[in-house]
Write an enzyme that holds these catalytic residues in place. Structure first.
Site, PDB file in Angstrom:
ATOM      1  N   GLU A 129      -4.989  -5.444  -5.281  1.00 36.13           N
ATOM      2  CA  GLU A 129      -4.757  -5.786  -3.892  1.00 36.13           C
ATOM      3  C   GLU A 129      -4.645  -7.358  -3.690  1.00 36.13           C
ATOM      4  OE1 GLU A 129      -8.314  -4.956  -1.544  1.00 36.13           O
ATOM      5  OE2 GLU A 129      -8.058  -3.080  -1.625  1.00 36.13           O
ATOM      6  N   HIS A 133      -4.144  -0.845  -4.674  1.00 36.31           N
ATOM      7  CA  HIS A 133      -5.472  -1.028  -4.454  1.00 36.31           C
ATOM      8  C   HIS A 133      -6.080  -0.693  -5.755  1.00 36.31           C
ATOM      9  CE1 HIS A 133      -5.061  -1.151  -0.222  1.00 36.31           C
ATOM     10  NE2 HIS A 133      -4.433  -0.058  -0.139  1.00 36.31           N
ATOM     11  N   SER A 136       0.904  -1.227  -0.144  1.00 34.55           N
ATOM     12  CA  SER A 136       0.121   0.067   0.150  1.00 34.55           C
ATOM     13  C   SER A 136       0.976   1.181  -0.017  1.00 34.55           C
ATOM     14  CB  SER A 136      -0.878  -0.006   1.116  1.00 34.55           C
ATOM     15  OG  SER A 136      -1.989   0.912   1.019  1.00 34.55           O
TER      16      SER A 136
END
Length: 304
Positions: free
Chosen positions: A204, A177, A135
């Site tokens: 993801e 994401h 992330s």
């Protein structure tokens, strides 16, 4: 300090966030494998998170369940911490160094340009460590980091902004994401404003694994989207702020989990016979997997 001779090739392990930490842990398991297996020394950097203690508990449990015994957190709450020679030495000795999610701007504000930053580059270059990030930790691995931007479906002028990242990947802007948060428009906006850069959108529970100078692989549940705008035509120079952009001749490559590309071997996606990589894709793979500048020219000697 442990031996710093390179015993294996280093890897960059860039995760799109949302990796499984409770069940099969395929992505994290591969990170452990590239770091040297269950006997590896795993170091977790939680600087991107506003809740570092909770983040450490999550990864301490996950790596423990994968059989890793030597796992440590390096807590960085200030730039003074990030310039602490003792903490930097712990990072340098890591076989796998993993940056958690949170806020990439926070992460760079705390460690950018510090001893810990330099220690990660040395660990990759000199020890063959696996440098990972998920992330926010993934976005921070590029030289030009996506710091903020709108997630509009259509790319618009001036809604995305870049900042300096850690520089492990040089000519690529990383977004995470990707499919789940519908970020194609955002990444197209980045490439429109900076056509020299390639865009890499990582889904993801998916990792883009780079062996610098040699190739890359995609593992996990999703895919990696690569956007090449070097031959793109657009109206960005004349568009008004926030106006939707007209983009033509943009190249998009979708690399699903299981895709593996070696610059010296062609394409190997699990088949017994490697297939040659087409010229356009070979150029992109070479750019994505290029060695970071620090790996070629760095004269840095610290930490010792």
């Amino acid at each position: 300090m442990r031996e710093t001779q390179t015993a294996r090739p280093g890897h960059l392990f860039i995760v799109g966030g949302g990796e499984d930490r409770q069940k099969d842990k395929v992505v994290l398991g591969r990170f452990v494998g590239l770091a040297g297996g269950t006997g590896a020394r795993i170091v977790v950097l939680t600087a991107a998170s506003s809740q570092p203690d909770e983040m450490w508990r999550i990864y301490d449990r996950a790596f423990g369940e994968l059989g890793v015994q030597d796992r440590n957190v390096v807590a960085v709450n200030t730039r003074e911490d990030a310039n602490d020679q003792r903490l930097a030495a712990r990072v340098l000795e890591g076989d796998g160094i993993f940056m958690t999610g949170g806020d990439q701007r926070r992460l760079l504000a705390l460690i950018g340009g510090t001893r810990i930053d330099k220690a990660m580059h040395r660990a990759l270059r000199e020890r063959g460590a696996c440098i990972g990030g998920t992330s926010a930790g993934a976005s921070a691995m590029s030289e030009h980091m996506l710091s903020d931007g709108s997630g509009d479906a259509a790319p618009r002028k001036g809604l995305v902004h870049l900042a300096a990242g850690l520089g492990f990947v040089r000519r690529v802007v990383i977004d995470q994401h990707f499919s789940e948060r519908h970020r194609l428009g955002r990444l197209l906006g980045v490439v429109a404003q900076n056509p020299y850069l390639l865009g890499a959108g990582i889904d993801e529970d998916t990792a883009l694994v780079i062996e610098p100078g040699l190739g890359l692989e995609v593992i996990g549940e999703g895919a990696v989207t690569l956007i090449d705008g070097r031959e793109m035509l657009s109206n960005i120079a004349d568009a008004s702020p926030r106006e939707s952009l007209e983009l033509t001749n943009v190249k998009l490559h979708l690399l699903p989990a299981g895709a593996r590309y070696r610059l010296d071997m062609g394409t190997d996606s699990g088949s017994e016979t490697a297939r040659p990589v087409c010229k356009a894709l070979l150029d992109v793979i070479a750019a994505v997997s290029a060695k970071p500048e620090s790996a070629v020219n760095s004269k840095t000697k610290e930490p010792s």
